[in-house]
Design a protein around this motif. Sequence first.
Motif, PDB file in Angstrom:
ATOM      1  N   VAL A  97       1.461  -1.283  -0.285  1.00  0.00           N
ATOM      2  CA  VAL A  97      -0.121  -0.345   0.247  1.00  0.00           C
ATOM      3  C   VAL A  97       0.888   1.002   0.169  1.00  0.00           C
ATOM      4  CG1 VAL A  97      -1.692   1.262   1.191  1.00  0.00           C
ATOM      5  CG2 VAL A  97      -1.850  -1.282   1.231  1.00  0.00           C
ATOM      6  N   PHE A  98       2.042   0.896   0.792  1.00  0.00           N
ATOM      7  CA  PHE A  98       2.609   2.309   0.985  1.00  0.00           C
ATOM      8  C   PHE A  98       4.037   2.394  -0.278  1.00  0.00           C
ATOM      9  CE2 PHE A  98       2.759   1.673   4.724  1.00  0.00           C
ATOM     10  CZ  PHE A  98       3.540   2.496   6.125  1.00  0.00           C
ATOM     11  N   THR A  99       3.541   1.912  -1.739  1.00  0.00           N
ATOM     12  CA  THR A  99       4.191   1.529  -2.962  1.00  0.00           C
ATOM     13  C   THR A  99       3.205   2.442  -3.810  1.00  0.00           C
ATOM     14  OG1 THR A  99       2.802   0.313  -3.796  1.00  0.00           O
ATOM     15  CG2 THR A  99       5.093  -0.132  -3.119  1.00  0.00           C
ATOM     16  N   GLY A 100       2.166   3.263  -3.294  1.00  0.00           N
ATOM     17  CA  GLY A 100       0.750   4.058  -3.376  1.00  0.00           C
ATOM     18  C   GLY A 100       1.116   5.437  -3.525  1.00  0.00           C
ATOM     19  N   LEU A 101       2.218   5.988  -3.058  1.00  0.00           N
ATOM     20  CA  LEU A 101       3.531   7.191  -2.915  1.00  0.00           C
ATOM     21  C   LEU A 101       4.230   7.314  -3.464  1.00  0.00           C
ATOM     22  CD1 LEU A 101       3.605   7.222   1.199  1.00  0.00           C
ATOM     23  CD2 LEU A 101       2.553   8.660   0.056  1.00  0.00           C
ATOM     24  N   LEU A 102       4.634   5.696  -4.733  1.00  0.00           N
ATOM     25  CA  LEU A 102       5.546   6.443  -5.406  1.00  0.00           C
ATOM     26  C   LEU A 102       5.715   7.432  -6.125  1.00  0.00           C
ATOM     27  CD1 LEU A 102       7.407   2.981  -5.561  1.00  0.00           C
ATOM     28  CD2 LEU A 102       8.982   5.422  -5.363  1.00  0.00           C
ATOM     29  N   PRO A 103       4.654   7.462  -7.186  1.00  0.00           N
ATOM     30  CA  PRO A 103       3.870   8.371  -8.199  1.00  0.00           C
ATOM     31  C   PRO A 103       4.176   9.917  -7.253  1.00  0.00           C
ATOM     32  CG  PRO A 103       2.371   6.458  -8.138  1.00  0.00           C
ATOM     33  CD  PRO A 103       3.180   6.588  -6.667  1.00  0.00           C
ATOM     34  N   LEU A 104       3.652  10.255  -6.611  1.00  0.00           N
ATOM     35  CA  LEU A 104       3.842  11.235  -6.021  1.00  0.00           C
ATOM     36  C   LEU A 104       5.154  11.687  -5.828  1.00  0.00           C
ATOM     37  CD1 LEU A 104       3.493  14.633  -5.084  1.00  0.00           C
ATOM     38  CD2 LEU A 104       2.979  12.864  -3.003  1.00  0.00           C
ATOM     39  N   SER A 105       6.185  10.383  -5.386  1.00  0.00           N
ATOM     40  CA  SER A 105       7.877  10.891  -4.821  1.00  0.00           C
ATOM     41  C   SER A 105       8.109  11.294  -6.508  1.00  0.00           C
ATOM     42  CB  SER A 105       8.155   9.611  -3.835  1.00  0.00           C
ATOM     43  OG  SER A 105       9.643   9.524  -4.166  1.00  0.00           O
ATOM     44  N   GLY A 135      -4.218  10.376  -3.359  1.00  0.00           N
ATOM     45  CA  GLY A 135      -2.892   9.413  -3.588  1.00  0.00           C
ATOM     46  C   GLY A 135      -3.189   8.817  -2.503  1.00  0.00           C
ATOM     47  N   SER A 136      -1.892   9.709  -2.272  1.00  0.00           N
ATOM     48  CA  SER A 136      -0.841   9.732  -1.155  1.00  0.00           C
ATOM     49  C   SER A 136      -1.321   9.900   0.442  1.00  0.00           C
ATOM     50  CB  SER A 136       0.532  10.692  -1.704  1.00  0.00           C
ATOM     51  OG  SER A 136       1.020  11.013  -2.515  1.00  0.00           O
ATOM     52  N   LEU A 137      -2.148  10.492   0.216  1.00  0.00           N
ATOM     53  CA  LEU A 137      -3.386  10.786   1.101  1.00  0.00           C
ATOM     54  C   LEU A 137      -3.880   9.777   1.853  1.00  0.00           C
ATOM     55  CD1 LEU A 137      -4.163  14.818   1.031  1.00  0.00           C
ATOM     56  CD2 LEU A 137      -2.641  13.707   2.810  1.00  0.00           C
ATOM     57  N   LEU A 138      -4.034   9.150   0.662  1.00  0.00           N
ATOM     58  CA  LEU A 138      -5.075   7.458   0.871  1.00  0.00           C
ATOM     59  C   LEU A 138      -4.297   7.466   1.629  1.00  0.00           C
ATOM     60  CD1 LEU A 138      -7.405   7.505  -2.392  1.00  0.00           C
ATOM     61  CD2 LEU A 138      -7.944   8.242   0.283  1.00  0.00           C
ATOM     62  N   VAL A 139      -2.827   6.044   0.932  1.00  0.00           N
ATOM     63  CA  VAL A 139      -2.250   5.627   1.583  1.00  0.00           C
ATOM     64  C   VAL A 139      -1.619   5.933   2.918  1.00  0.00           C
ATOM     65  CG1 VAL A 139       0.531   4.422   1.701  1.00  0.00           C
ATOM     66  CG2 VAL A 139      -1.588   5.038  -0.549  1.00  0.00           C
ATOM     67  N   ALA A 140      -1.765   7.649   3.207  1.00  0.00           N
ATOM     68  CA  ALA A 140      -1.088   8.062   4.878  1.00  0.00           C
ATOM     69  C   ALA A 140      -2.257   7.873   5.513  1.00  0.00           C
ATOM     70  CB  ALA A 140      -0.487   9.065   4.308  1.00  0.00           C
ATOM     71  N   GLY A 141      -2.716   7.777   5.547  1.00  0.00           N
ATOM     72  CA  GLY A 141      -4.385   6.889   6.166  1.00  0.00           C
ATOM     73  C   GLY A 141      -4.385   6.369   6.521  1.00  0.00           C
ATOM     74  N   LEU A 160      -8.225   1.013  -3.970  1.00  0.00           N
ATOM     75  CA  LEU A 160      -8.709   1.377  -5.092  1.00  0.00           C
ATOM     76  C   LEU A 160      -8.932   2.748  -5.711  1.00  0.00           C
ATOM     77  CD1 LEU A 160     -11.542   0.834  -7.509  1.00  0.00           C
ATOM     78  CD2 LEU A 160     -12.658   0.425  -6.166  1.00  0.00           C
ATOM     79  N   GLY A 161      -9.060   3.517  -4.176  1.00  0.00           N
ATOM     80  CA  GLY A 161      -9.382   4.458  -4.494  1.00  0.00           C
ATOM     81  C   GLY A 161      -7.759   5.670  -4.686  1.00  0.00           C
ATOM     82  N   VAL A 162      -6.746   5.142  -4.159  1.00  0.00           N
ATOM     83  CA  VAL A 162      -5.612   5.343  -5.284  1.00  0.00           C
ATOM     84  C   VAL A 162      -6.037   5.292  -6.320  1.00  0.00           C
ATOM     85  CG1 VAL A 162      -2.818   4.396  -5.192  1.00  0.00           C
ATOM     86  CG2 VAL A 162      -4.303   4.815  -2.822  1.00  0.00           C
ATOM     87  N   ILE A 163      -5.606   4.117  -6.498  1.00  0.00           N
ATOM     88  CA  ILE A 163      -5.628   3.710  -8.271  1.00  0.00           C
ATOM     89  C   ILE A 163      -6.502   4.496  -8.767  1.00  0.00           C
ATOM     90  CG2 ILE A 163      -6.411   1.749 -10.504  1.00  0.00           C
ATOM     91  CD1 ILE A 163      -5.417  -0.084  -8.155  1.00  0.00           C
ATOM     92  N   LEU A 164      -7.399   5.057  -8.937  1.00  0.00           N
ATOM     93  CA  LEU A 164      -8.973   5.707  -9.712  1.00  0.00           C
ATOM     94  C   LEU A 164      -7.715   7.508  -9.424  1.00  0.00           C
ATOM     95  CD1 LEU A 164     -12.180   5.041  -7.311  1.00  0.00           C
ATOM     96  CD2 LEU A 164     -11.195   4.529 -10.133  1.00  0.00           C
ATOM     97  N   CYS A 165      -7.026   7.931  -8.541  1.00  0.00           N
ATOM     98  CA  CYS A 165      -6.288   8.748  -9.029  1.00  0.00           C
ATOM     99  C   CYS A 165      -5.249   8.938 -10.106  1.00  0.00           C
ATOM    100  CB  CYS A 165      -5.417   9.109  -8.067  1.00  0.00           C
ATOM    101  SG  CYS A 165      -6.212   9.364  -6.070  1.00  0.00           S
TER     102      CYS A 165
END
Length: 301
Positions: A107-115, A139-145, A282-287
């Motif tokens: 799930v943390f890999t959802g932060l990779l696009p922002l990074s 998307g990053s906030l969803l992961v952090a949350g 799913l939320g991260v993917i939709l972003c």
Amino acid sequence: MLNSATPSAPQSALSGWINGFLGVVIFSGSLPATRIAVMDIDPFFLTFIRASIAGTLALILLAVMKIRRPEASQILSLVIVSLGVIVGFPLLTAMALRHITSAHSLVFTGLLPLSTAVFGVIRGGEKPQKPFWIFSVSGSLLVAGFALTGEVSLSASGDLLMLAAIVTCGLGYAEGAKLSRVLGGWQVISWALVISLPFMLIAAYYNLPAHSSHIRTPAWIALGYVSLFSMFLGFIFWYKGLAIGGIAAVGQLQLLQPFIGLCFAVAILHENVTPLMGLVTLGVILCVVGSRKYAHNRTAG
């Protein structure tokens, strides 16, 4: 003229997305494979031996194809790539996976696009439109949350190591993509591996396990995967995709990595994926749908 990854080159853009997607699929198996490997193999030895294996293959390939050595001005960028994706990310994730499941880490890999996008601006000179950042940050906030929910245990040895891994990986991705525009994707990862090879071989030797009888077959297979696919072949597709399609734009494909990786984690490791994990993923993917539209600067000429 030739290298303008914009609407005037639809085939190039499509090629960038296809190569990027293939890279993401390969990378999606990395964390589950690493999780299997660290059950029997020390994280430090795993990091050094996988880079040594990949680096040896890269050296042979460069020698056989008689590729000219990179310019002196490109060495620093190759060192940054090496520190980011050959040493930093593999080591930090291997250490983190001693404390958390691969499903959790994915799930943390959802932060990779922002990074990657942030370093694409800093190191690659890209300028995405403002709405892009809204979708990417969302998307990053969803992961952090998710990381802050009661379903996971926040610990410096797990979650914070994963966050550090994401930062170093984003830098390595962006730096490698910038250099790929000049050298080509496979040459970037090959030279980065070769530069780090002497250090990796020495480090692997000093971290050599006293005996290997406790290392089971699945761990050896996982080591083979992260050495050949995660550390070498995946980067050939990934850097080519980023160079052609744009760091910020194609980088958003990483939002698919948690979903694909969760499928691997369930199928291979039989790990438990909670409904919240699936919902956040799913939320991260939709972003990616929104961020993709605004990834390129709309200034005309």
